[in-house]
Design a protein around this motif. Structure first.
Motif, PDB file in Angstrom:
ATOM      1  N   UNK A   1      40.504 -87.429  76.405  1.00 23.10           N
ATOM      2  CA  UNK A   1      40.375 -86.012  76.743  1.00 23.10           C
ATOM      3  C   UNK A   1      40.645 -85.878  78.247  1.00 23.10           C
ATOM      4  N   UNK A   2      41.533 -84.965  78.598  1.00 22.51           N
ATOM      5  CA  UNK A   2      41.863 -84.709  80.002  1.00 22.51           C
ATOM      6  C   UNK A   2      41.166 -83.412  80.403  1.00 22.51           C
ATOM      7  N   UNK A   3      40.265 -83.486  81.394  1.00 28.72           N
ATOM      8  CA  UNK A   3      39.483 -82.314  81.799  1.00 28.72           C
ATOM      9  C   UNK A   3      39.701 -82.037  83.284  1.00 28.72           C
ATOM     10  N   UNK A   4      39.522 -80.782  83.678  1.00 26.33           N
ATOM     11  CA  UNK A   4      39.870 -80.322  85.012  1.00 26.33           C
ATOM     12  C   UNK A   4      38.776 -79.403  85.536  1.00 26.33           C
ATOM     13  N   UNK A   5      38.820 -79.094  86.841  1.00 25.64           N
ATOM     14  CA  UNK A   5      37.908 -78.108  87.403  1.00 25.64           C
ATOM     15  C   UNK A   5      38.626 -77.250  88.423  1.00 25.64           C
ATOM     16  N   UNK A   6      38.003 -76.118  88.705  1.00 25.97           N
ATOM     17  CA  UNK A   6      38.404 -75.302  89.840  1.00 25.97           C
ATOM     18  C   UNK A   6      37.454 -75.628  90.984  1.00 25.97           C
ATOM     19  N   UNK A   7      37.364 -74.723  91.962  1.00 24.28           N
ATOM     20  CA  UNK A   7      36.374 -74.912  93.009  1.00 24.28           C
ATOM     21  C   UNK A   7      36.837 -75.813  94.122  1.00 24.28           C
ATOM     22  N   UNK A   8      35.894 -76.523  94.704  1.00 28.87           N
ATOM     23  CA  UNK A   8      36.163 -77.253  95.937  1.00 28.87           C
ATOM     24  C   UNK A   8      36.816 -78.597  95.705  1.00 28.87           C
ATOM     25  N   UNK A   9      36.529 -79.244  94.587  1.00 31.80           N
ATOM     26  CA  UNK A   9      36.924 -80.640  94.435  1.00 31.80           C
ATOM     27  C   UNK A   9      38.253 -80.822  93.729  1.00 31.80           C
ATOM     28  N   UNK A  10      38.474 -80.093  92.639  1.00 39.92           N
ATOM     29  CA  UNK A  10      39.725 -80.239  91.910  1.00 39.92           C
ATOM     30  C   UNK A  10      39.858 -81.573  91.202  1.00 39.92           C
ATOM     31  N   UNK A  11      38.734 -82.180  90.799  1.00 34.17           N
ATOM     32  CA  UNK A  11      38.812 -83.462  90.108  1.00 34.17           C
ATOM     33  C   UNK A  11      39.452 -83.301  88.724  1.00 34.17           C
ATOM     34  N   UNK A  12      40.251 -84.282  88.378  1.00 37.40           N
ATOM     35  CA  UNK A  12      40.841 -84.365  87.050  1.00 37.40           C
ATOM     36  C   UNK A  12      40.436 -85.701  86.449  1.00 37.40           C
ATOM     37  N   UNK A  13      39.902 -85.675  85.222  1.00 36.58           N
ATOM     38  CA  UNK A  13      39.418 -86.890  84.571  1.00 36.58           C
ATOM     39  C   UNK A  13      40.150 -87.122  83.262  1.00 36.58           C
ATOM     40  N   UNK A  14      40.423 -88.393  82.973  1.00 45.75           N
ATOM     41  CA  UNK A  14      40.886 -88.799  81.653  1.00 45.75           C
ATOM     42  C   UNK A  14      39.765 -89.626  81.030  1.00 45.75           C
ATOM     43  N   UNK A  15      39.170 -89.117  79.945  1.00 44.56           N
ATOM     44  CA  UNK A  15      37.973 -89.729  79.358  1.00 44.56           C
ATOM     45  C   UNK A  15      38.290 -90.252  77.965  1.00 44.56           C
ATOM     46  N   UNK A  16      38.022 -91.530  77.722  1.00 41.94           N
ATOM     47  CA  UNK A  16      38.181 -92.099  76.374  1.00 41.94           C
ATOM     48  C   UNK A  16      37.114 -91.516  75.449  1.00 41.94           C
ATOM     49  N   UNK A  17      37.498 -91.221  74.219  1.00 45.39           N
ATOM     50  CA  UNK A  17      36.640 -90.400  73.354  1.00 45.39           C
ATOM     51  C   UNK A  17      35.784 -91.211  72.380  1.00 45.39           C
ATOM     52  N   UNK A  18      35.771 -92.532  72.468  1.00 47.48           N
ATOM     53  CA  UNK A  18      35.063 -93.338  71.467  1.00 47.48           C
ATOM     54  C   UNK A  18      33.679 -93.780  71.947  1.00 47.48           C
TER      55      UNK A  18
END
Length: 408
Positions: free
Chosen positions: A33-50
């Protein structure tokens, strides 16, 4: 958080490093799952789903904060992830498995609409009305097509069969082979839009050739009344330091920043004016700065030593932060130029200094600056009453050895 759709039980959760008000939707591909944020940091994560329970330490495959989108959603095509920044229109192609950057390309403009992929092509729509088409490619692509419409695109495009549907802030377009608008239709639309622009402040905002900084300087130089009003209306530090004042005029995206700040915490803000009668500071939208920070220490915020005021020349140092078209630089070297008024340029070495003005000639280069980068920059301290310096001609990213690294 992930839930079992049958019963609502939580399967796992991951603690995001920061951000809020997520606009970009999460994506699923390659068992991640690829998740994102707005705001100050702008971190983008790729998270394994198992995983199960808290997977923050065990299932984050990769993460990045470099030129991540705060508003438009990325697109995943096979093993490639494509995204565009909302400011500057910088397209990046990443390896979807590792997060490594494969190529990047600047389209320009502001992008709120999410790109789409159709027929092996990527479509990008900007708020300035540009529609840019790139091929899906692992190699840095050439632009296949770029068309400018008399429109502003915020909504994401859609595809219906072989037709492309575009919704602007005023019109709905359907583009398809075999259809062509008549000359009469084109002229009629141009006349309507031209009339709107003539009677709207939009005509001023769209004039990209206007140098507003130069126009402001000319106004101050030529109009004695305006100059006197501005020079006599400045707030003195004694009026607000250690006092309680009210910050007014915060709106839009900056309300989100404000909601992150709790009572008793410290934040920094650029203001437009101070009214001593109402004890109010007006928020300065131009400077784009309102964010939580650590408690104030002069050495951390770039307060200049007296011996360095009036400096003109080049600085070499490490970027501590780059926000709001400003850089907080930890200075390693300082070389004064002819005409510098600083009595001791070396007094800034090892200290931090704030540099402003990157929204003019260096707007595009500023987007590639990140915490930890080393840069060489030419600056000038124009106002003795202010701590910030202005960037002038030179901005280069350098390696630790002092060689340039692609920014000039």
């Amino acid at each position: 958080m992930a839930y079992d759709p049958e019963n609502g039980d939580e399967l796992w959760r991951v603690l995001h490093p920061g951000g809020f008000n997520v606009a970009a939707r999460p994506l699923f591909a390659h068992d991640m799952i690829y998740v994102f944020t707005s705001g100050l940091t702008g971190h983008m994560l790729a998270v394994k789903v198992d995983g199960h329970d808290d997977v923050t330490e065990s299932h984050i495959a990769w993460t990045t904060t470099k030129s991540t989108p705060h508003i438009p959603s990325p697109v995943i095509v096979d093993k490639l992830l494509f995204m565009v920044t909302d400011k500057g229109g910088i397209v990046r192609c990443l390896d979807a498995f590792t997060g490594q950057e494969i190529w990047k390309k600047r389209l320009g403009g502001d992008h709120w609409a999410s790109p789409i992929c159709a027929d092996g092509k990527l479509y990008f729509l900007s708020k300035q009305g540009d529609v840019t088409v790139l091929p899906v490619s692992r190699e840095e692509p050439e632009i296949l097509a770029k068309n400018s419409l008399n429109a502003s695109f915020i909504a994401s495009p859609a595809v219906a069969g072989s037709a492309l549907i575009l919704r602007s802030t005023t019109h709905l377009y359907c583009l398809a082979n075999g259809f062509e608008r008549s000359a009469e239709q084109v002229v009629a639309d141009e006349e309507v839009e031209g009339s709107k622009l003539e009677n709207s402040a939009i005509s001023i905002a769209k004039n990209a050739d206007t140098d507003w900084e130069k126009a402001y300087a000319q106004l101050i130089a030529e109009n004695a009344g305006v100059r006197e009003k501005i020079e006599s209306g400045g707030v003195k530090k004694e009026q607000i330091v250690g006092k309680q004042v009210k910050l007014v005029g915060v709106a839009g995206q900056f309300l989100d920043n404000l909601l992150q700040i709790k009572r008793g915490e410290t934040f920094k803000v650029r203001t437009g004016d101070f009214n001593p009668e109402t004890n109010e500071l007006g928020f300065g939208f131009k400077f784009q700065v309102l964010e939580r920070t650590s408690p104030f220490k002069p050495e951390d915020f770039g307060v200049l030593p007296d011996a360095f005021r009036g400096f003109q020349g080049e600085l070499v140092g490490k970027v501590i932060e780059a926000t709001g078209y400003e850089v907080l630089l930890e200075v390693a070297e300082a070389k004064a130029a002819d005409g510098s008024q600083a009595t001791d340029a070396s007094s800034i070495q090892g200290r931090r200094i704030r540099i402003a003005g990157f929204y003019n000639d260096h707007r595009d280069l500023f987007t590639d600056l990140h915490e930890g980068d080393s840069i060489r920059v030419s600056v000038m301290h124009r106002s003795p009453a202010q701590d910030a310096l202005d960037v002038t001609k030179t901005l280069k990213k350098i390696s630790l050895a002092g060689t340039t690294n692609g920014l000039d």
